[in-house]
Design an enzyme around this catalytic site. Structure first.
Site, PDB file in Angstrom:
ATOM      1  N   ASN A 131       0.878  -1.171   0.000  1.00 28.03           N
ATOM      2  CA  ASN A 131       0.000   0.000   0.000  1.00 28.03           C
ATOM      3  C   ASN A 131       0.912   1.217   0.000  1.00 28.03           C
ATOM      4  O   ASN A 131       1.538   1.526   1.011  1.00 28.03           O
ATOM      5  CB  ASN A 131      -0.890  -0.022   1.261  1.00 28.03           C
ATOM      6  CG  ASN A 131      -1.704   1.262   1.399  1.00 28.03           C
ATOM      7  OD1 ASN A 131      -1.710   2.108   0.508  1.00 28.03           O
ATOM      8  ND2 ASN A 131      -2.384   1.399   2.534  1.00 28.03           N
ATOM      9  N   TRP A 132       0.988   1.854  -1.151  1.00 28.64           N
ATOM     10  CA  TRP A 132       1.932   2.964  -1.287  1.00 28.64           C
ATOM     11  C   TRP A 132       1.464   4.229  -0.560  1.00 28.64           C
ATOM     12  O   TRP A 132       2.209   5.169  -0.399  1.00 28.64           O
ATOM     13  CB  TRP A 132       2.139   3.287  -2.769  1.00 28.64           C
ATOM     14  CG  TRP A 132       2.979   2.281  -3.515  1.00 28.64           C
ATOM     15  CD1 TRP A 132       3.347   1.030  -3.087  1.00 28.64           C
ATOM     16  CD2 TRP A 132       3.562   2.444  -4.817  1.00 28.64           C
ATOM     17  NE1 TRP A 132       4.117   0.413  -4.048  1.00 28.64           N
ATOM     18  CE2 TRP A 132       4.266   1.265  -5.120  1.00 28.64           C
ATOM     19  CE3 TRP A 132       3.551   3.475  -5.751  1.00 28.64           C
ATOM     20  CZ2 TRP A 132       4.956   1.090  -6.326  1.00 28.64           C
ATOM     21  CZ3 TRP A 132       4.236   3.310  -6.955  1.00 28.64           C
ATOM     22  CH2 TRP A 132       4.932   2.128  -7.235  1.00 28.64           C
ATOM     23  N   LYS A 133       0.191   4.266  -0.186  1.00 24.59           N
ATOM     24  CA  LYS A 133      -0.395   5.442   0.468  1.00 24.59           C
ATOM     25  C   LYS A 133      -0.187   6.681  -0.416  1.00 24.59           C
ATOM     26  O   LYS A 133      -0.188   6.543  -1.638  1.00 24.59           O
ATOM     27  CB  LYS A 133       0.157   5.593   1.888  1.00 24.59           C
ATOM     28  CG  LYS A 133      -0.003   4.276   2.673  1.00 24.59           C
ATOM     29  CD  LYS A 133       0.158   4.423   4.149  1.00 24.59           C
ATOM     30  CE  LYS A 133      -0.046   3.060   4.822  1.00 24.59           C
ATOM     31  NZ  LYS A 133       0.001   3.105   6.271  1.00 24.59           N
TER      32      LYS A 133
ATOM     33  N   HIS B  24      -9.453   1.387   4.508  1.00 27.41           N
ATOM     34  CA  HIS B  24      -8.221   1.476   5.292  1.00 27.41           C
ATOM     35  C   HIS B  24      -8.469   2.376   6.510  1.00 27.41           C
ATOM     36  O   HIS B  24      -9.234   3.333   6.433  1.00 27.41           O
ATOM     37  CB  HIS B  24      -7.096   2.040   4.423  1.00 27.41           C
ATOM     38  CG  HIS B  24      -5.751   1.922   5.071  1.00 27.41           C
ATOM     39  ND1 HIS B  24      -5.319   2.816   6.023  1.00 27.41           N
ATOM     40  CD2 HIS B  24      -4.767   0.996   4.946  1.00 27.41           C
ATOM     41  CE1 HIS B  24      -4.109   2.438   6.439  1.00 27.41           C
ATOM     42  NE2 HIS B  24      -3.762   1.342   5.797  1.00 27.41           N
TER      43      HIS B  24
ATOM     44  N   GLU C  27      -6.801   4.665   7.754  1.00 29.72           N
ATOM     45  CA  GLU C  27      -6.518   6.089   7.506  1.00 29.72           C
ATOM     46  C   GLU C  27      -7.709   6.757   6.817  1.00 29.72           C
ATOM     47  O   GLU C  27      -7.989   7.933   7.045  1.00 29.72           O
ATOM     48  CB  GLU C  27      -5.230   6.220   6.667  1.00 29.72           C
ATOM     49  CG  GLU C  27      -4.004   5.902   7.522  1.00 29.72           C
ATOM     50  CD  GLU C  27      -2.823   5.326   6.758  1.00 29.72           C
ATOM     51  OE1 GLU C  27      -2.806   5.390   5.512  1.00 29.72           O
ATOM     52  OE2 GLU C  27      -1.920   4.784   7.424  1.00 29.72           O
TER      53      GLU C  27
ATOM     54  N   GLU D 276      -5.502  -5.073  10.156  1.00 24.11           N
ATOM     55  CA  GLU D 276      -4.456  -4.102  10.454  1.00 24.11           C
ATOM     56  C   GLU D 276      -4.762  -3.403  11.774  1.00 24.11           C
ATOM     57  O   GLU D 276      -5.546  -2.442  11.804  1.00 24.11           O
ATOM     58  CB  GLU D 276      -4.381  -3.048   9.347  1.00 24.11           C
ATOM     59  CG  GLU D 276      -4.086  -3.611   7.976  1.00 24.11           C
ATOM     60  CD  GLU D 276      -3.470  -2.566   7.064  1.00 24.11           C
ATOM     61  OE1 GLU D 276      -2.372  -2.823   6.576  1.00 24.11           O
ATOM     62  OE2 GLU D 276      -4.066  -1.494   6.867  1.00 24.11           O
TER      63      GLU D 276
ATOM     64  N   GLY E 160       2.493   1.976  10.820  1.00 25.55           N
ATOM     65  CA  GLY E 160       3.472   3.051  10.717  1.00 25.55           C
ATOM     66  C   GLY E 160       4.174   3.380  12.030  1.00 25.55           C
ATOM     67  O   GLY E 160       4.817   4.419  12.158  1.00 25.55           O
TER      68      GLY E 160
ATOM     69  N   SER F  92       3.350  -2.515  10.183  1.00 29.76           N
ATOM     70  CA  SER F  92       4.789  -2.620  10.407  1.00 29.76           C
ATOM     71  C   SER F  92       5.380  -3.973  10.004  1.00 29.76           C
ATOM     72  O   SER F  92       6.311  -4.475  10.639  1.00 29.76           O
ATOM     73  CB  SER F  92       5.134  -2.287  11.868  1.00 29.76           C
ATOM     74  OG  SER F  92       4.749  -0.965  12.173  1.00 29.76           O
TER      75      SER F  92
ATOM     76  N   GLY G  87       2.860  -1.266   4.230  1.00 26.95           N
ATOM     77  CA  GLY G  87       2.943   0.164   3.945  1.00 26.95           C
ATOM     78  C   GLY G  87       4.375   0.583   3.655  1.00 26.95           C
ATOM     79  O   GLY G  87       4.901   0.356   2.570  1.00 26.95           O
ATOM     80  N   GLY G  88       5.014   1.169   4.645  1.00 31.05           N
ATOM     81  CA  GLY G  88       6.357   1.745   4.476  1.00 31.05           C
ATOM     82  C   GLY G  88       7.349   0.852   3.750  1.00 31.05           C
ATOM     83  O   GLY G  88       8.048   1.309   2.826  1.00 31.05           O
TER      84      GLY G  88
HETATM   85  P1  13P Z   1       3.034   0.130   7.662  1.00 33.86           P
HETATM   86  O1  13P Z   1       3.508  -1.157   7.033  1.00 33.86           O
HETATM   87  O2  13P Z   1       3.797   1.326   7.202  1.00 33.86           O
HETATM   88  O3  13P Z   1       2.913  -0.001   9.147  1.00 33.86           O
HETATM   89  O4  13P Z   1       1.549   0.378   7.105  1.00 33.86           O
HETATM   90  C1  13P Z   1       0.645  -0.646   7.162  1.00 33.86           C
HETATM   91  C2  13P Z   1      -0.533  -0.266   6.373  1.00 33.86           C
HETATM   92  O5  13P Z   1      -1.271   0.639   6.721  1.00 33.86           O
HETATM   93  C3  13P Z   1      -0.788  -0.995   5.121  1.00 33.86           C
HETATM   94  O6  13P Z   1      -2.062  -0.712   4.638  1.00 33.86           O
END
Ligand code: 13P
Length: 249
Positions: free
Chosen positions: A10-12, A95, A97, A167, A173, A213, A234-235
């Site tokens: 997930n590149w956000k 998600h 967020e 999640e 994050g 994470s 994510g990251g």
């Molecule tokens: P991180 O891997 O950066 O914690 O993010 C997880 C995420 O929100 C994937 O959708």
């Protein structure tokens, strides 16, 4: 038959179209795999360039969000057939967020899930508890409610193809991963909930990922759990480390 692992990035809100192509060129050789399905969920404006860049590889492209109406006066929103026409085949729905910053609810998540299936997109349906909810001991109740509402009116045939991403919000994050036992406990509870809603066959077919994470160091332990069918990352999906997560064995 054992379920295939599915690892999605997930590149956000990262990467311009130009940067997206550069990143895909870097990651392409690293994420090659016969055993694991690989998805890059990218910002909507990057989708056409990303679809072009992954041609001939094992990588599939997904969107990070989608609106539940077909078209019309919804300034700034992206319709399902825009995503389909651009060549994406997956879409992240609900998600945390989006729930936190853009007021998405379980009800809008359900509408989006139904719309995604209607258009042949595979939804990656997110659920997860806050730290406060975990400390209150209501994690499983909360997740079951999210799942039950997300799957309202979803047929068994559709549900089989869905991806659920568990999640925990406190793990996103933050560098604080759920332990593999904590993650397995909830992913198992989700599978039980799907079995109650549908049947054993659907519960065994559905893909349940862990997200929060995930990195090259913890992927193997998480993905070894019986009810964790891969990850939503994510990251670490923006780095060469993503290749190590895909090839976690
Ligand atoms: P991180 O891997 O950066 O914690 O993010 C997880 C995420 O929100 C994937 O959708």
């Amino acid at each position: 038959m054992a379920r295939r692992k599915v690892v999605a990035g997930n590149w956000k809100m990262n990467m311009t179209p130009t940067q997206a192509v550069e990143l895909i060129e870097t990651l392409k050789p690293l994420v090659a795999s016969d055993e694991v399905d690989v998805i890059f969920c990218v910002p909507a404006i990057d989708i056409p360039a990303a679809v072009e860049a992954v041609k001939g590889t094992n990588i599939k492209i997904g969107a990070e969000n989608m609106y539940f109406e077909e078209k019309g006066a919804y300034t700034g929103e992206i319709a399902p057939d825009m995503i389909v026409d651009a060549g994406a085949t997956y879409v992240i729905i609900g998600h945390s967020e989006r729930r936190e910053y853009f007021a998405e609810t379980d009800e809008t998540v359900n509408k989006k899930v139904l719309k995604a299936f209607e258009h042949g997109l595979t939804p990656i349906i997110c659920c997860g508890e806050s730290l406060k909810q975990r400390e209150q001991g209501i994690t499983i109740d909360w997740i079951r409610q999210q799942i039950k509402i997300a799957f309202l009116e979803v047929t068994a045939e559709q549900a089989k193809k869905a991806i659920i991403a568990y999640e925990p919000i406190w793990a996103i994050g933050t560098g604080k991963t759920a332990t593999s036992d904590q993650a397995e406990e909830v992913c198992f509870a989700i599978r039980c909930c799907i079995k109650e809603l549908y049947n054993e066959e659907v519960a065994e077919a559905i893909t349940i990922q862990y997200g929060g994470s995930v990195n090259a160091g913890n992927a193997a332990e998480l993905f070894a759990k019986p009810d964790i069918d891969g990850g939503l990352v994510g990251g670490a999906s923006l780095k060469p480390d993503f290749g190590k997560i895909v090839n976690y064995k």
